[in-house]
Motif scaffolding. Structure first.
Motif, PDB file in Angstrom:
ATOM      1  N   VAL A   1       0.991  -1.192   0.160  1.00 37.27           N
ATOM      2  CA  VAL A   1       0.006   0.025  -0.011  1.00 37.27           C
ATOM      3  C   VAL A   1       0.922   1.260   0.108  1.00 37.27           C
ATOM      4  N   MET A   2       0.983   1.915  -1.095  1.00 38.66           N
ATOM      5  CA  MET A   2       2.079   2.820  -1.378  1.00 38.66           C
ATOM      6  C   MET A   2       1.928   4.121  -0.549  1.00 38.66           C
ATOM      7  N   SER A   3       0.627   4.350  -0.015  1.00 39.90           N
ATOM      8  CA  SER A   3       0.347   5.505   0.619  1.00 39.90           C
ATOM      9  C   SER A   3       0.506   5.190   2.211  1.00 39.90           C
ATOM     10  N   SER A   4       0.681   4.062   2.761  1.00 35.96           N
ATOM     11  CA  SER A   4       0.777   3.612   4.148  1.00 35.96           C
ATOM     12  C   SER A   4       2.309   3.718   4.227  1.00 35.96           C
ATOM     13  N   GLU A   5       3.017   4.956   4.622  1.00 39.54           N
ATOM     14  CA  GLU A   5       4.150   5.097   4.787  1.00 39.54           C
ATOM     15  C   GLU A   5       4.889   4.790   6.165  1.00 39.54           C
ATOM     16  N   VAL A   6       6.003   4.333   6.339  1.00 41.00           N
ATOM     17  CA  VAL A   6       6.409   4.055   7.814  1.00 41.00           C
ATOM     18  C   VAL A   6       7.983   4.225   7.702  1.00 41.00           C
ATOM     19  N   VAL A   7       8.619   4.595   8.752  1.00 46.10           N
ATOM     20  CA  VAL A   7      10.013   4.932   8.735  1.00 46.10           C
ATOM     21  C   VAL A   7      10.723   3.810   9.317  1.00 46.10           C
TER      22      VAL A   7
END
Length: 301
Positions: A208-214
């Motif tokens: 899911v490209m819009s679910s960003e995490v670092v």
């Protein structure tokens, strides 16, 4: 899974990274509207993690702690954490490392994607977040492998994957009931690849490209026995053994690809760098172990 948007259970596995864990849990608690519970598996940390988690779980009902008596490795940690998470009867389990930095939007986008797939009649397997490093670029250790038809839902910001990492993996709990748990005998390395492949090979799974995490790693680089520190060399036994097992599970073509890569690595290690004999021995031990390695896949009960 019928609903697709119900609350999930987060699972965090930690070992001697107290400062990272505090940051991870602080961020997860800001996601409480999406969470039913946060399960923390403490792999016998010796840095004060146990005391911190005892205080936190007493004050915070959202936190459920499993304190292991010894360091069983990340694979067994995720195995235990997912087992515990299944007790809460949630729609999904959201797993991550202790150096994972999430936002409410991270899980919100995962749940939106799950709801969209369910609305379209898709029984999905796992959803992976778009993992970034601290500089905003892609975290190279956590880039999912895509399938040939990766763009079948690209217009909805979903990229179809073959497997992904446990750095923000969102697992449909119905898949746990179908496919069981991660292989705890892996100890470290490859457990997430094997588990997500086991599911994604049968049920459509997406990044899911819009679910960003670092992913707050020290360095944004893949681990490599050629350049890694001497004290970490023994763990490459698990890298070779586990990936040999995975390649055999996938098929002959993948096994041949693995063997070719292994022989190439043996040649490289033999002629370059330090502690060459030690590195070759570790790699060969891993390969020989991989010939007969046949771990048990635990089923859901």
């Amino acid at each position: 899974m019928q609903q697709g948007s119900g609350k999930c259970v987060a699972v965090v596995v930690t070992y001697n990274k107290l400062d990272y864990l505090k940051e991870c849990l602080n961020r997860l608690q800001k996601c409480r509207q999406f969470l039913q519970k946060i399960v923390v598996v403490n792999n016998a940390s010796t840095d004060g993690t146990r005391d911190y988690l005892m205080e936190l779980s007493t004050a915070e009902s959202l936190i459920d702690v499993l304190n292991e008596k010894e360091n069983l490795g990340g694979a067994a940690g995720f195995n235990a954490g997912i087992k515990k998470a299944m007790e809460f009867d949630a729609d999904a389990i959201w797993v991550m490392d202790d150096d994972c930095q999430v936002e409410p939007s991270t899980v919100d986008e995962l749940q939106r994607a799950a709801s969209s797939l369910v609305a379209d009649g898709v029984e999905w397997g796992v959803l992976a977040s778009n993992v970034r490093w601290t500089d905003g670029g892609p975290a190279v250790m956590n880039i999912p492998k895509t399938v040939a038809t990766w763009n079948d839902r690209a217009e909805t910001n979903l990229i179809r994957i073959e497997h992904s990492s446990f750095v923000s993996m969102y697992i449909n709990t119905s898949m746990v009931k179908k496919f069981g748990y991660p292989i705890k005998d892996f100890f470290i390395w490859g457990d997430d690849v094997e588990y997500s492949y086991r599911i994604a090979s049968k049920y459509p799974s997406y990044c899911v490209m819009s679910s960003e995490v670092v992913h707050n790693m020290v360095a944004n680089a893949k681990v490599d026995i050629m350049t890694d520190s001497a004290n970490r060399v023994p763990r490459y036994f698990y890298d070779v053994r586990n990936n040999f097992f995975i390649s055999k599970r996938i098929g002959k073509k993948e096994t041949l690809r693995f063997v070719y890569g292994f022989l190439k690595k043996i040649i490289q290690v033999s002629f370059h760098g330090q502690a060459r004999a030690k590195k070759v021995r570790v790699l060969l031990r891993g390969f020989l172990a991989g010939l007969v390695f046949n771990p048990t896949v635990e089923k859901f009960q």
